[in-house]
Design an enzyme around this catalytic site. Sequence first.
Site, PDB file in Angstrom:
ATOM      1  N   ASP A  18       0.863  -1.182   0.000  1.00  0.00           N
ATOM      2  CA  ASP A  18       0.000   0.000   0.000  1.00  0.00           C
ATOM      3  C   ASP A  18       0.901   1.234   0.000  1.00  0.00           C
ATOM      4  OD1 ASP A  18      -2.126   1.703   0.138  1.00  0.00           O
ATOM      5  OD2 ASP A  18      -2.735   1.171   2.171  1.00  0.00           O
ATOM      6  N   ASP A 116      -2.770   2.365  -6.298  1.00  0.00           N
ATOM      7  CA  ASP A 116      -1.677   2.462  -5.329  1.00  0.00           C
ATOM      8  C   ASP A 116      -1.603   1.306  -4.341  1.00  0.00           C
ATOM      9  OD1 ASP A 116      -3.983   3.080  -3.981  1.00  0.00           O
ATOM     10  OD2 ASP A 116      -3.183   4.851  -2.973  1.00  0.00           O
ATOM     11  N   GLU A 117      -2.286   0.208  -4.620  1.00  0.00           N
ATOM     12  CA  GLU A 117      -2.169  -0.945  -3.733  1.00  0.00           C
ATOM     13  C   GLU A 117      -2.409  -2.234  -4.504  1.00  0.00           C
ATOM     14  OE1 GLU A 117      -5.232  -1.874  -0.815  1.00  0.00           O
ATOM     15  OE2 GLU A 117      -6.439  -0.212  -1.574  1.00  0.00           O
TER      16      GLU A 117
END
EC number: 2.7.7.7
Length: 367
Positions: A18, A116-117
């Site tokens: 993350d 983003d993860e």
Amino acid sequence: MLEFPLINDTSRKIIHIDMDAFFAQVEMRDDPSLKDKPVIIGNDPRKTGGRGVVSTCNYEARKYGVHSAMSSKEAYERCPNAVFISGNYSHYREVGMQIREIFKCYTDLVEPMSIDEAYLDVTTNKLGIKSAVKVAKLIQYDIWQELHLTCSAGVSYNKFIAKLASDFQKPAGLTVVLPEEAQDFLEKLPIEKFHGVGKKSVERLHDMDIYTGADLLKISEITLIDRFGRFGFDLFRKARGISNSPVKPNRVRKSIGSERTYGKLLYSEDDIKAELTKNAKQVAESAQKAKKVGRIIVIKVRYSDFSTLTKRMTLDKSTQDFDTIDRISHSIFDQLEENSSGVRLLGVTLTGLEDQEGRQLDLDDLA
């Protein structure tokens, strides 16, 4: 009652990566003058008449209580010295793809949950490294060396616990939960830390005297199913660290939308806002039925002269919640330039979708 065996596969090695305050971190990397300043990704309310909503913010801004989906006006009131940046989402997507290329150096079993993860299954990996912890550290190192960005990592034997672990030490943290440590880890967690448990669900669980994972562990499966429907079955297992959902590298990305064309043009703001709300409600209901959540909300407006405007907002976290979709849709509309022409068409779309299961189901959605 039909009983199912509690089969717990602890043989896998799962990493959840993350990125830390991703959008804001990219801006800070690209502009060193922002270092140590509170940074908010969202329109500056001083330039928009108070309109706008926070997409995300850095950790310095979070110290003032600023968070995603907060109105820009309230964010400014809480943190008047913050730097507001409207956001360059195409650039963020480019950086996100660079991060995924780093993941692919280690394994093809990569399940992106958003820009983003992602989850990575490194049980067997391209470098033949037996230690998932070592792989996680190498990924963090590569992302820093190549992109000058930090991320937090969670390592465990399933996606559910790896996700919880990645949130445990932020920013730039690494948390490892071994199979023999999982029960103790879960029992100590406040119930609101279990991903997918919304505010209303927290209240309902508190009404049952459930405040921690340990409290949840005491509740029978039949009671949870009776109280929360089919999610009670899943929740009973999550409390015991059981979640065998595989990492799915080929996830189908779609959008969920609702558009309405009006034979009688809409002129009044009240009428337009009422129709936006109807569309938002339809989108939320469709997303909940399809078991999807998304973090990008798009509105589309077509005027009487057939000119069409579209504008989007990317949220910090995925949602299928009606109130959130409705509020953001109205905020986006408020940012459009004023147009005296009648409105012929209105649309609301939720995109950047992921499976509700991957995000951890919200009890409110299923009870």
